[in-house]
Design a protein around this motif. Sequence first.
Motif, mmCIF file in Angstrom:
data_model
loop_
_atom_site.group_PDB
_atom_site.id
_atom_site.type_symbol
_atom_site.label_atom_id
_atom_site.label_comp_id
_atom_site.label_asym_id
_atom_site.label_seq_id
_atom_site.Cartn_x
_atom_site.Cartn_y
_atom_site.Cartn_z
ATOM 1 N N LYS A 72 39.175 33.962 -18.179
ATOM 2 C CA LYS A 72 38.312 34.443 -19.252
ATOM 3 C C LYS A 72 37.867 33.168 -20.007
ATOM 4 O O LYS A 72 38.509 32.416 -20.299
ATOM 5 N N GLU A 73 36.527 33.289 -20.043
ATOM 6 C CA GLU A 73 35.996 32.246 -20.582
ATOM 7 C C GLU A 73 35.806 32.556 -22.259
ATOM 8 O O GLU A 73 35.916 33.353 -23.008
ATOM 9 N N CYS A 123 34.492 38.572 -7.079
ATOM 10 C CA CYS A 123 34.556 37.558 -8.010
ATOM 11 C C CYS A 123 33.269 37.223 -8.719
ATOM 12 O O CYS A 123 33.218 37.020 -9.958
ATOM 13 N N LEU A 129 40.580 33.332 -11.406
ATOM 14 C CA LEU A 129 39.488 33.696 -12.474
ATOM 15 C C LEU A 129 40.063 33.606 -13.923
ATOM 16 O O LEU A 129 41.016 34.425 -14.195
ATOM 17 N N TYR A 182 34.149 36.057 -16.737
ATOM 18 C CA TYR A 182 35.379 35.158 -16.167
ATOM 19 C C TYR A 182 34.586 33.819 -15.306
ATOM 20 O O TYR A 182 33.762 33.915 -14.526
ATOM 21 N N LYS A 198 43.690 37.525 -19.773
ATOM 22 C CA LYS A 198 43.184 36.247 -19.911
ATOM 23 C C LYS A 198 42.987 35.671 -18.269
ATOM 24 O O LYS A 198 42.452 34.581 -17.988
ATOM 25 N N ARG A 199 43.768 35.961 -17.281
ATOM 26 C CA ARG A 199 43.522 35.577 -16.165
ATOM 27 C C ARG A 199 43.449 36.668 -15.253
ATOM 28 O O ARG A 199 44.182 37.870 -15.115
ATOM 29 N N PHE A 254 33.267 39.755 -11.734
ATOM 30 C CA PHE A 254 34.068 39.193 -12.640
ATOM 31 C C PHE A 254 33.215 37.984 -13.639
ATOM 32 O O PHE A 254 33.347 38.009 -14.758
#
Length: 454
Positions: free
Chosen positions: A453-454, A420, A451, A428, A404-405, A423
């Motif tokens: 997770k959407e 990034c 970051l 993310y 999740k992170r 990701f």
Amino acid sequence: MKQLFKKNQEIVGLVEDLTSEGLGVVRVEGFAFFVEGGIPGEIVHAKVMKVGKNFGFVRLVEIKNPSYDRQEMIDVVGRQIGTMALQHMSYDLQLAFKQETVRNTFRKIGGFKQVPVRMTLGMAHPWGYRNKAQIPVREINGKLETGFFRKNTHDLVPVNNFHIQHPEIDRAIQLIRNVLRKFKITAYNELNHSGEVRHIIVKRGHVSGEVMVILVVNGAALPNELEIAKEIMVQIPEVVSVVLNRQDKKTNVIMGDKSRVLLGEQYYQDRMLGYTYFISAHSFYQVNTPQAEVLYKEAIRAADLTGQETVLDAYCGIGTITLPLAQQAKRVYAMEVVPQAIEMANKNAAYNYVENVTFEVGKAEDVLPKWNETGVHFDVIVVDPPRKGLDKQFVDSAIEQAPKRIVYVSCNPATCARDCKLFAEAGYQLQYVQPVDLFPQTTSIECVALLVKE
């Protein structure tokens, strides 16, 4: 096209901007020159040193209207050896410069147009912070000397007071140099690969005050090595370990693979964030302890742990992030490629009574896929890679985990922005980037990127 400028020509121009290396940008008739020591808004008089097709370099001669942010340079030698490139700036301007450098890097390399880059977290006293020195040893005028190489050369400049280094380390270097002179030890000669001592490394605990001395030698042994070690311990009572490191290869790599203790312990101790750490000769330990604590607190805050998470700490070193993470997590898995570091990490966990950690030796890109195959799932991934950033295989394995992170601790904004972006392409969202100044007076910068997770 005819060249408008030539070497030794004098120019006058306005400093418009700064490069990521801290050089002022001056444009004369549309042609860009880079000048060391310039501050935006200043009008400078400079002499042309080199002219290329698209840009040139000039040497500062005079500043017509000094900026309010200009500071008197404390260490002129620091400019000559290419280290303290920002010391002519006020510290507030240095922090703003680093924030803007990170922002521009994430825009250009990562493609993050609206990246929220927070204000750089700086130090109350941005001098004398380094807890480690790696000092070349060379012969000058028939005498063994210590110092630093002149910028872009291997010409030694003798230095007795390196102002961003802890004063006790400066003192120790001089005393060790005098001991080597007393025993008539020869300095390394790079041209013919002769001489005995190549580097002196001093590592000092910020809290403990304990000191480790590493003599990097051009061979397997040093004449009178035990007597030298004893004399160093007499001269510097804080020394708890004297180590001999063998580096007899023709290379710019400072340390070789093999070390042995001449006298004292195999490690020294220090404290960070309430934990005691054992640090060996080959172990990585951040050179600015107070600011490393700030950096790690930011990483832990970004992880947002509740005590129920399984966490990955990649590139864990001796466990300086792992142990504080474990205090707030269900369990932490950590890997590091340096075997001595994992040995220290296990020792540090045991000494601090931290049991919910698993350490493994290996490359992050090799260990994570193996853990994926065994069914270990990570809720949060924390990474702190070297300057080259993350291996693509590691990135793919991390994305497969779908945590999740992802908390990215970086010493190189360029590779951090690049990774990034990968990701982000996998779903993310970059929440923010927090720069932390571990290296005042220099252009180097650390940061923490979060970051989610959407």
